[in-house]
Design an enzyme around this catalytic site. Structure first.
Site, PDB file in Angstrom:
ATOM      1  N   LYS A  54       0.838  -1.202   0.000  1.00  0.00           N
ATOM      2  CA  LYS A  54       0.000   0.000   0.000  1.00  0.00           C
ATOM      3  C   LYS A  54       0.872   1.252   0.000  1.00  0.00           C
ATOM      4  O   LYS A  54       0.593   2.225  -0.690  1.00  0.00           O
ATOM      5  CB  LYS A  54      -0.941  -0.017   1.220  1.00  0.00           C
ATOM      6  CG  LYS A  54      -2.041  -1.068   1.078  1.00  0.00           C
ATOM      7  CD  LYS A  54      -2.798  -1.345   2.364  1.00  0.00           C
ATOM      8  CE  LYS A  54      -3.788  -2.504   2.144  1.00  0.00           C
ATOM      9  NZ  LYS A  54      -4.524  -2.886   3.351  1.00  0.00           N
ATOM     10  N   GLN A  98      -4.230  -1.402   9.716  1.00  0.00           N
ATOM     11  CA  GLN A  98      -4.219  -2.728   9.093  1.00  0.00           C
ATOM     12  C   GLN A  98      -4.854  -3.763  10.035  1.00  0.00           C
ATOM     13  O   GLN A  98      -4.475  -3.876  11.194  1.00  0.00           O
ATOM     14  CB  GLN A  98      -2.765  -3.124   8.752  1.00  0.00           C
ATOM     15  CG  GLN A  98      -2.648  -4.414   7.980  1.00  0.00           C
ATOM     16  CD  GLN A  98      -3.297  -4.369   6.599  1.00  0.00           C
ATOM     17  OE1 GLN A  98      -3.160  -3.388   5.867  1.00  0.00           O
ATOM     18  NE2 GLN A  98      -4.023  -5.405   6.240  1.00  0.00           N
ATOM     19  N   ASP A 121     -10.551   3.209   4.547  1.00  0.00           N
ATOM     20  CA  ASP A 121     -10.904   1.791   4.452  1.00  0.00           C
ATOM     21  C   ASP A 121     -12.424   1.599   4.479  1.00  0.00           C
ATOM     22  O   ASP A 121     -12.925   0.524   4.172  1.00  0.00           O
ATOM     23  CB  ASP A 121     -10.280   1.023   5.630  1.00  0.00           C
ATOM     24  CG  ASP A 121      -9.199   0.050   5.175  1.00  0.00           C
ATOM     25  OD1 ASP A 121      -9.101  -0.186   3.963  1.00  0.00           O
ATOM     26  OD2 ASP A 121      -8.471  -0.459   6.036  1.00  0.00           O
TER      27      ASP A 121
END
Ligand code: NAP
Length: 292
Positions: A54, A98, A121
């Site tokens: 990412k 994450q 997200d």
């Protein structure tokens, strides 16, 4: 029939180029450079590798990435303090924590703390709640489900009224995909580990999205001829002929289903690359929200 195989790498590359152009245009207009903060807690090798990818993809399109790593022993307060600090940092337009967090940390509390305007997200309960409500719009749509919808919109002539079956109901893939399909006016059936007679249900699907994490579970005779099949699963199976001792397969038995489906995504190289491309798009969106 042999299915059209979707090239997720090529589509993701196109999206990345679009984001890179938009970042350049912003900078030329004197606007801020989009910034993405990644928060990695613990040393899960898969999570480390996802975060690396990412950050690398961000740099390639001109998004500044800020990496934060905390040990698995980090306390809830330490993780939450970091998120609060990032919420207040004007260089950061997207915050990605994450998942999964190490055992003992309360994931929901952490996600809830992220500024909804930086929730790239799309897992903040408010964003997910808005996704589920008629007439409301989330600020961000979760990345993998967004990638699935992107592929469907390009490959299904008409989503409205289509019969869609989603295998899996997880918070990160199955459920948001199902909600997005409902928003697109498809008729949606959600299946999970307690569902009965799966092949009978999937055989009725014009659109079949699989996100179960079960290697090659969906066989050729589970699929309606001509259906659009999007395989989100990424599963390792042992393979002594490969240098790493394993290979990746999807939830779909590719060789069988490609003879029946009209459109099919491969694993790897299907939905996977779209996930990061959508994260970059969401971060650009975060920067645009901060302009307002
Ligand atoms: P998850 O949290 O484990 O959820 C799996 C879902 O599948 C659950 O809803 C479960 O049902 C259902 N399920 C499990 N076994 C089943 C069976 N035999 N029959 C019917 N349903 C079954 O997994 P996830 O995070 O959603 O991920 C799913 C897959 O997608 C994994 O292979 C993962 O690696 C992959 N993935 C890919 C990407 C990408 O970027 N392409 C991103 C995320 C995930 P219950 O709810 O009843 O337990």
């Amino acid at each position: 029939m042999t299915a059209k195989i979707i090239d997720g790498n090529a589509i993701a590359e196109q999206i990345r180029l679009e984001v890179a152009d938009a970042v350049k245009a912003r900078l030329a207009e004197g606007k801020s450079r989009p910034g993405l903060a990644t928060v990695l807690v613990g040393e899960n090798p898969a999570s480390q590798s996802y975060v690396r990818s990412k950050r690398k993809a961000s740099a390639e399109v001109g998004i500044e990435s800020f990496g934060f790593e905390l040990p698995a022993s980090a306390t809830q307060t330490e993780v939450e303090d970091l998120v609060t600090q990032l919420n207040h940092d004007p260089r950061v337009h997207g915050i990605l924590v994450q998942l999964p967090l190490p055992p003992g940390l309360d994931e929901e509390s952490v996600l809830k703390l992220i500024d909804i305007e930086k929730d790239v997200d799309g897992f903040h309960p408010l964003n997910i709640g808005r996704l589920a409500q008629k007439g409301r719009d989330p600020l961000f749509v979760p990345c993998t489900p967004n990638g699935v919808m992107y592929l469907l919109e390009k490959n299904v002539p008409r989503l409205e009224g289509a019969n869609a079956v989603v295998l899996g109901r997880s918070n990160i893939v199955g459920m948001p995909v199902a909600l997005l399909l409902v928003r697109a006016n498809a008729t949606v059936t959600i299946c999970h580990s307690r569902s009965q007679n799966l092949p009978e249900i999937t055989r009725r699907a014009d659109i079949l999205v699989t996100a179960v994490g079960r290697p090659e579970m969906v066989r050729g005779d589970w699929v309606k001829p001509g259906a659009v099949v999007i395989d989100v699963g990424i599963n390792r199976v042992e393979d002594a002929t490969r240098p790493r001792g394993y290979r990746l397969v999807g939830d779909v038995k590719f060789d069988e289903v490609k003879e029946i489906a009209g459109v099919l995504t491969p694993v790897p190289g299907g939905v996977g690359p779209l996930t990061i491309a959508m994260l970059l798009r969401n971060t650009l969106r975060g920067a645009r929200l901060a302009d307002l």
